[in-house]
Design a protein around this motif. Structure first.
Motif, PDB file in Angstrom:
ATOM      1  N   LEU A  66       5.955 -28.709   9.109  1.00  0.00           N
ATOM      2  CA  LEU A  66       5.067 -28.859   7.964  1.00  0.00           C
ATOM      3  C   LEU A  66       4.736 -30.331   7.770  1.00  0.00           C
ATOM      4  O   LEU A  66       5.564 -31.197   8.037  1.00  0.00           O
ATOM      5  N   ASP A  67       3.538 -30.586   7.263  1.00  0.00           N
ATOM      6  CA  ASP A  67       3.215 -31.965   6.908  1.00  0.00           C
ATOM      7  C   ASP A  67       4.044 -32.312   5.657  1.00  0.00           C
ATOM      8  O   ASP A  67       4.587 -31.426   4.995  1.00  0.00           O
ATOM      9  N   PRO A  68       4.184 -33.602   5.316  1.00  0.00           N
ATOM     10  CA  PRO A  68       5.067 -33.996   4.203  1.00  0.00           C
ATOM     11  C   PRO A  68       4.763 -33.303   2.872  1.00  0.00           C
ATOM     12  O   PRO A  68       5.687 -32.891   2.164  1.00  0.00           O
ATOM     13  N   ARG A  70       3.337 -30.346   2.297  1.00  0.00           N
ATOM     14  CA  ARG A  70       3.733 -28.929   2.350  1.00  0.00           C
ATOM     15  C   ARG A  70       5.248 -28.783   2.417  1.00  0.00           C
ATOM     16  O   ARG A  70       5.810 -27.841   1.867  1.00  0.00           O
ATOM     17  N   TYR A  71       5.910 -29.717   3.094  1.00  0.00           N
ATOM     18  CA  TYR A  71       7.376 -29.690   3.150  1.00  0.00           C
ATOM     19  C   TYR A  71       7.943 -29.846   1.740  1.00  0.00           C
ATOM     20  O   TYR A  71       8.843 -29.117   1.336  1.00  0.00           O
ATOM     21  N   ASP A  72       7.405 -30.801   0.979  1.00  0.00           N
ATOM     22  CA  ASP A  72       7.883 -31.017  -0.389  1.00  0.00           C
ATOM     23  C   ASP A  72       7.657 -29.764  -1.249  1.00  0.00           C
ATOM     24  O   ASP A  72       8.525 -29.376  -2.033  1.00  0.00           O
ATOM     25  N   PHE A  74       7.483 -26.692  -0.120  1.00  0.00           N
ATOM     26  CA  PHE A  74       8.414 -25.675   0.377  1.00  0.00           C
ATOM     27  C   PHE A  74       9.803 -25.885  -0.215  1.00  0.00           C
ATOM     28  O   PHE A  74      10.433 -24.948  -0.717  1.00  0.00           O
ATOM     29  N   VAL A  75      10.284 -27.125  -0.186  1.00  0.00           N
ATOM     30  CA  VAL A  75      11.614 -27.428  -0.731  1.00  0.00           C
ATOM     31  C   VAL A  75      11.642 -27.148  -2.233  1.00  0.00           C
ATOM     32  O   VAL A  75      12.610 -26.583  -2.750  1.00  0.00           O
TER      33      VAL A  75
END
Length: 100
Positions: A66-68, A70-72, A74-75
């Protein structure tokens, strides 16, 4: 006196085996045509195709990128899941088939 090295046994996963498949004639011709285009035998084509597909399936179950941003997101979703809705509550109240 010299030491003897132990005989190395081959890992069963490294030994060759066979996979027998029954396919319709049309499918076999399609595979043969595709293999010929690539200059491969039917076996080479099928093994490489199946191996590639198996790797893709397993990687899809183990890793995703994931790009940053989308990662954030997701978390954050993992850290703050939504409250259970009425359908989930009803599902959790049901007695599983194997316990009936």
């Amino acid at each position: 006196m010299t030491k003897h090295q132990p005989i190395l046994k081959r890992d069963p996963a490294e030994t060759k085996g066979s996979i027998n498949l029954r396919v319709e004639g049309q499918t076999r011709r399609l595979i043969d045509d595709a293999a010929a285009v690539l200059g491969k035998t039917r076996t080479e084509f099928m093994v490489e195709s199946a191996r590639r597909q198996a790797i893709d399936v397993l990687l899809d179950q183990q890793m995703f990128v994931l790009d940053p941003a989308r990662y954030d997101a997701f978390v954050a979703a993992l850290d703050h899941p939504p409250a259970p809705g009425p359908k989930l509550k009803a599902l959790l109240r049901r007695v599983p088939v194997w316990q009936k």
